[in-house]
Design a protein around this motif. Structure first.
Motif, mmCIF file in Angstrom:
data_model
loop_
_atom_site.group_PDB
_atom_site.id
_atom_site.type_symbol
_atom_site.label_atom_id
_atom_site.label_comp_id
_atom_site.label_asym_id
_atom_site.label_seq_id
_atom_site.Cartn_x
_atom_site.Cartn_y
_atom_site.Cartn_z
ATOM 1 N N ARG A 1 -59.433 21.907 123.885
ATOM 2 C CA ARG A 1 -60.785 21.601 123.446
ATOM 3 C C ARG A 1 -61.156 22.517 122.277
ATOM 4 O O ARG A 1 -60.615 23.605 122.124
ATOM 5 C CB ARG A 1 -61.761 21.790 124.605
ATOM 6 N N ASP B 1 -59.132 15.468 120.597
ATOM 7 C CA ASP B 1 -59.520 16.829 120.232
ATOM 8 C C ASP B 1 -60.471 16.872 119.038
ATOM 9 O O ASP B 1 -60.614 17.900 118.380
ATOM 10 C CB ASP B 1 -58.281 17.681 119.935
ATOM 11 N N PRO C 1 -62.048 15.600 126.587
ATOM 12 C CA PRO C 1 -61.038 14.894 125.791
ATOM 13 C C PRO C 1 -61.089 13.379 125.977
ATOM 14 O O PRO C 1 -60.833 12.625 125.039
ATOM 15 C CB PRO C 1 -59.718 15.471 126.312
#
Length: 408
Positions: free
Chosen positions: A292, A322, A311
């Motif tokens: 992340r 991402d 995600p």
């Protein structure tokens, strides 16, 4: 330093060592309700057979999964649901059934008890029948859900009430929480709407606008500061990713396997590989590499500490797991604003106490129009007016025709 609880230690060890703890198995995509913001595909996909699901549950237990949620659609539309629950229990799995509760009359509820069901999770969009029924688009569904919940509660099955905050049920949050407390049920609040798994964006028309979200967070911080209203910044520099593909795994109705139900990027199929092999295959390893806040803009974003980056959500939103997401950025900005107000970094703007019980006091549009322009000028997802319009006008990312799978 506060000592971690046993549950926290297990979760930490599982995440660090990529050990699956929880699983979701979708029994069917059929449902007799028509919830406006449902993320399921329009045309239900084929379903695994009873024996295939049993084998899947056995494999989940073998690879270390402790808890499994059986979901849908409406999982009770499958007549073998009791047999599947009993099999999961025989494998040592803790079972939660995610149901509308509308089918749960005394006879069916007793069958659930006899099968060994431990917990039922239900969605309730408010205590006002008209509002709930407008969202499900089925008249009388609210009354049936309450009646079903009462059957489950009286039978000794633990209840979890899930409330999804949209722009059409603002005034229902606190009354629904109070009802859950009256039932002795746990209460889960979500403010996240999800793009459909076939790429349709209609659910996002029910998303709260940014100023409305700010007002809701302000009010919750006022009335429930240690519960729903608690806002605490995180430490994203230590974040290595969520549990998808690390501690969680999901199996779709047709046997497709995903890192998480919210991240519908296939990593295998139960008819082609064992779950042990899927968990360790190349696709799963790539999922675990996703971090992340990987985007350069995310790394310097002032809202980063308040970001609940998912995600799966960003994959559906942007096509990549991402990248900055419009929905995620909006929520992070709202949380940061309220936190800074509470801690003297911004002037406090009081919200009437009636806000969550009277939608007329909520600022912002509720007609699905674009949110107001944000202060974030560097992030493309943060420039919400333009980003919202572009996102809503994008064609579906995924083919509507699903890949044909051989029947067993």
């Amino acid at each position: 330093m506060k000592e971690r609880s046993l549950r926290e230690r297990i979760a930490f060890h599982s995440l660090a060592n990529h050990m699956p703890l929880t699983a979701v198995v979708v029994l069917t995509e059929r449902c007799h309700l028509r919830c406006q913001m449902c993320y399921l595909v329009e045309n239900p996909r084929p379903e695994l057979s009873t024996d295939e699901i049993k084998d899947t549950l056995s494999q989940l237990a073998d690879i270390g999964v402790l808890t499994v949620t059986l979901t849908g659609g409406e999982p009770m539309l499958r007549p073998d649901v009791y047999e599947l629950i009993a099999h999961a229990r025989s494998c040592g799995l803790v079972v939660t059934l995610f149901t509308t509760a509308t089918p749960c009359n005394p006879t069916r509820t007793q069958k659930l008890v006899d099968a060994g069901l431990q917990c039922a999770s239900i969605s309730l969009y408010g205590t006002d029948p008209a509002i709930h029924d407008a969202i499900t688009q089925i008249p009388g569904s609210h009354a049936k859900t309450l009646a079903g919940a009462e059957c489950l509660r009286k039978a000794g099955i633990r209840l979890q009430v899930k409330f999804l905050q949209t722009n059409t049920n603002i005034g229902q949050l606190l009354p629904t929480q109070a009802l859950a407390e009256e039932w002795g049920a746990s209460f889960v609040l979500s403010t996240d709407l999800t793009i459909c798994h076939d790429g349709r964006r209609e659910p996002l028309s029910m998303q709260m606008q940014e100023q409305t979200m700010v007002d809701v967070f302000r009010h919750l911080a006022d009335v429930d500061p240690e519960g729903l209203g608690k806002i605490k910044p995180g430490n994203p520099s230590k974040d290595k990713g969520c549990g998808a593909g690390r501690t969680r795994i999901a199996v779709g109705t047709d046997g497709e396997v995903y890192p998480c139900l919210e991240w519908p990027s296939p990593i295998g199929h139960v008819r082609n590989e064992s779950l042990q092999d899927i968990w360790n295959n190349y696709a799963s390893q790539q999922v675990r590499k996703v971090k992340r806040y990987n985007d350069p803009v995310c790394r310097v974003c002032p809202d980063r500490s308040f970001c609940s980056f998912c995600p799966g959500t960003t994959f559906l939103d942007t096509g990549a797991p991402d990248q900055p997401s419009v929905m995620t950025c909006m929520k992070a900005r709202a949380r940061r604003q309220v936190y800074e107000e509470l801690h003297g970094k911004r002037p406090i703007q009081p919200v009437p106490r009636a806000q969550l019980s009277d939608t007329s006091t909520v600022s912002g549009s509720s007609d699905g129009s674009a949110p107001e322009e944000s202060a974030c000028q560097d992030c493309s997802a943060g420039q919400s007016n333009l980003a919202w319009e572009q996102m809503m006008n994008q064609p579906p990312r995924f083919a509507s025709k699903q890949e044909e799978r051989p029947s067993s």
